[in-house]
Design a protein around this motif. Sequence first.
Motif, mmCIF file in Angstrom:
data_model
loop_
_atom_site.group_PDB
_atom_site.id
_atom_site.type_symbol
_atom_site.label_atom_id
_atom_site.label_comp_id
_atom_site.label_asym_id
_atom_site.label_seq_id
_atom_site.Cartn_x
_atom_site.Cartn_y
_atom_site.Cartn_z
ATOM 1 N N LYS A 170 7.593 4.649 -1.624
ATOM 2 C CA LYS A 170 7.446 3.395 -2.364
ATOM 3 C C LYS A 170 6.777 2.328 -1.506
ATOM 4 O O LYS A 170 5.865 1.630 -1.972
ATOM 5 N N ASP A 171 7.211 2.193 -0.270
ATOM 6 C CA ASP A 171 6.647 1.176 0.614
ATOM 7 C C ASP A 171 5.190 1.481 0.946
ATOM 8 O O ASP A 171 4.341 0.580 0.946
ATOM 9 N N SER A 187 7.022 -2.540 -6.582
ATOM 10 C CA SER A 187 7.808 -1.417 -6.073
ATOM 11 C C SER A 187 8.552 -0.733 -7.213
ATOM 12 O O SER A 187 8.710 0.499 -7.210
#
Length: 289
Positions: A170-171, A187
Amino acid sequence: MPAMISHYLFSKRVLTKISQAYPKFSINDNAYLWGAQGPDFLFSHKFLPWQKNHRSIKRSGAFLQKGSIEDIINMIKNYFKDKTINSLELSYIISFLSHLILDKNAYDFVSFNAKKLSEIIPRSSTKGSRNEQKSALDIILLRYEEQKLPTEINLKKLIPNDRNLENFIKDFYLNILIENYDKTITSREIAEALKDFKLFVSLMIDRTGLKKKFIKKLEAYFKKDNSISGVIRDITENDDYDYANFQKSQWAWPIDSNKIRTDSFFDIYESSITEAVQIVDSSLLNFPL
């Protein structure tokens, strides 16, 4: 551009060569498996029919697919600037980059065959025929590499549950996409895409062969194309078409291109392994661990 099993098998071959050159490299298995699927999970965001009126970030997957390998490597390096990369992250990045290399090298081949198949298969579309082509290549390559049938592969095991890994994914994608594609991506949307991909994979599993037959009947009844049935793998490929170009027939993409080729899929696959190992070796394996 190839499908899930092909990318999994490709990543295994790349890893074998990297492990031989770097025997002390510690691979994170879960991260490597997920990386092998590259940005394909993004294409599943909001894929269900009743989600069509919701915003989808699936086009961000195409952005990453179409970017040059050099640009993608620079994005990766910018993400890890002033960071020490750990084994989980490096494992993901190696197979992620390998995924994109095979995608780019196989794009013309798959596109040509999708176009030809759409002219042969009744009620087909180019999109549906592309799915049929990719599914057939999964079947053929699995037999080539491991002498197995698609029913012997549990697709869910190719995308294992791992909270730490998913937090990194996700990051990583949030940073890459905000910096280079769309600053409004969140996100939450990336997390939704990961969840939707898991659901999509589950729905496409067909251990008996009955699911594909049923969906094809529904497509015929509702006069739909083969977009859905095309992603479900048969036990074996149809003998009526040379999906991997074993016969070395001439082809070109675009269709009217003067650059005539005779590569089989296996020619592209094997040369892509060599290219992926070289690029990973020169671009990624000098990251500080």
